[in-house]
Design an enzyme around this catalytic site. Sequence first.
Site, mmCIF file in Angstrom:
data_model
loop_
_atom_site.group_PDB
_atom_site.id
_atom_site.type_symbol
_atom_site.label_atom_id
_atom_site.label_comp_id
_atom_site.label_asym_id
_atom_site.label_seq_id
_atom_site.Cartn_x
_atom_site.Cartn_y
_atom_site.Cartn_z
ATOM 1 N N CYS A 1 38.501 -14.013 56.891
ATOM 2 C CA CYS A 1 38.273 -12.749 56.181
ATOM 3 C C CYS A 1 38.723 -11.585 57.060
ATOM 4 C CB CYS A 1 36.798 -12.602 55.826
ATOM 5 S SG CYS A 1 36.402 -11.021 55.029
ATOM 6 N N CYS B 1 32.286 -6.070 58.945
ATOM 7 C CA CYS B 1 31.227 -6.282 57.958
ATOM 8 C C CYS B 1 30.120 -7.119 58.596
ATOM 9 C CB CYS B 1 31.811 -6.999 56.744
ATOM 10 S SG CYS B 1 30.594 -7.650 55.589
ATOM 11 N N PHE C 1 4.815 -21.891 44.601
ATOM 12 C CA PHE C 1 5.898 -20.914 44.792
ATOM 13 C C PHE C 1 7.081 -21.333 43.916
ATOM 14 C CE2 PHE C 1 3.491 -21.366 48.741
ATOM 15 C CZ PHE C 1 3.046 -20.064 48.955
ATOM 16 N N ASP D 1 3.116 -19.249 40.855
ATOM 17 C CA ASP D 1 3.888 -18.279 41.634
ATOM 18 C C ASP D 1 3.267 -16.904 41.417
ATOM 19 O OD1 ASP D 1 6.975 -18.320 42.925
ATOM 20 O OD2 ASP D 1 6.271 -16.355 42.287
ATOM 21 N N ASP E 1 7.624 -24.310 48.221
ATOM 22 C CA ASP E 1 8.852 -23.643 48.674
ATOM 23 C C ASP E 1 8.559 -22.156 48.847
ATOM 24 O OD1 ASP E 1 11.423 -22.837 49.224
ATOM 25 O OD2 ASP E 1 12.124 -22.994 47.155
ATOM 26 N N CYS F 1 13.166 -21.915 54.005
ATOM 27 C CA CYS F 1 14.348 -21.152 54.417
ATOM 28 C C CYS F 1 14.142 -20.530 55.791
ATOM 29 C CB CYS F 1 14.678 -20.077 53.384
ATOM 30 S SG CYS F 1 13.350 -18.872 53.126
#
Length: 415
Positions: free
Chosen positions: A66, A72, A280, A300, A347, A373
């Site tokens: 890129c 960026c 979640f 959730d 999650d 995550c």
Amino acid sequence: MVERLRIDHVGHRGDGVALGAGEAIYVPYALGGETVEVDHVAGNHPDRRKLLAVDVASPERVAPFCPHFGICGGCAIQHWAAEPYHAWKRSIVVETLAQAGIDCEVAPLVDAHGVGRRRVTLHGRFGTHDILKVGFSAASSHDVIPIHRCPILDPALDGALDAAWALAEPLTSKMPVTKPLDIQVTATTNGLDVDVRGSGPLPTPLVTALSRVAEQHRLARLTRHGELVLQRLPPTVKMGRTEVTLPPGSFLQATVAGEETLASLVAERVGKAKEVLDLFCGVGPFALRLAEKARVTAYDSDAGAVAALAKAARTPGLKPIRCEPRDLFRRPLVPQELRDFDAVVFDPPRQGAQAQALKLAASTVPVIVAVSCNVATFARDARLLIDGGYRIDGVVPVDQFRHTPHVELVARFAR
């Protein structure tokens, strides 16, 4: 002040790390084994340097694809060959678990970038001479790098940047913008779904101008701070055999391949469970697929997401899905509420699920499947489950945030 450093390794944030004089120095875009010229970074970052030149390059260094890389701030790693990059991402999981005293099998990294990111947030700012710029935040800065094309995006987002520019112009020219303008664009089955944040109330002439842009760019829906401005078609995404209409701004896995990979790993680890709890749950990327074989209960805190799941749950051929809003940070399910489930899937967002993990650790649920995550908060929560008597049956790291330090994972716990 310019200095010369030898890079020892790449750290967990993706920066090259030089060791010396009892401290670590972090150099973005440098690789282990390289000799580099660097300069000090202005501000309160005494341990960071700016890369000026690579004097001795690593054989693992490759050319970024890129033209905006390094300017960026979206990608941290395009300069590293695939094989060592994959090994490094897996090592983040291995080392973080080891620091928490967790010894388990960590599978090879699963690449789930697929065709690219299906959601992007663009920023609109005024630069020098009051010239509007729309694009991504610059590396280590709040400046905006004007961009009209991003190669890591799903081709379905090809029109996203042009649409963002077209929306930003009337928003900034017809009314004062007192906050940074953020334009979130999501690729859906019926076109682009756009939510604008940072603008004030919309007078009628501006609504007309924005509606014209939405029609010209064939947007599925345009919202402002989640409130509807115009909808041409429902913004839906496919989850298993079901079409889900997305609430504005609701959480969505970054890539289609990432969602499908995580859902497949979850289903394999849930196995033949007949009663499954999805914590979640969001709009139901796991619940809707699990309901093809099992009865599902889902919670959730996002009421809009739960409502979207409830509507999608009426799809013919699915087993019953019972879902309701619940803040699992303040009101985690207690062991008595967990006792009737064969398997639990959770999650959580990046902060993890410490309160819920404590309750799960005290439960008798036979199987728990964790999706995360954030490796650090996963390790903390996993430690709670293990200390409560669960064994960890292995971890699979998943890379849907290619070219960044972020890594996801799926793990199975059992009694």
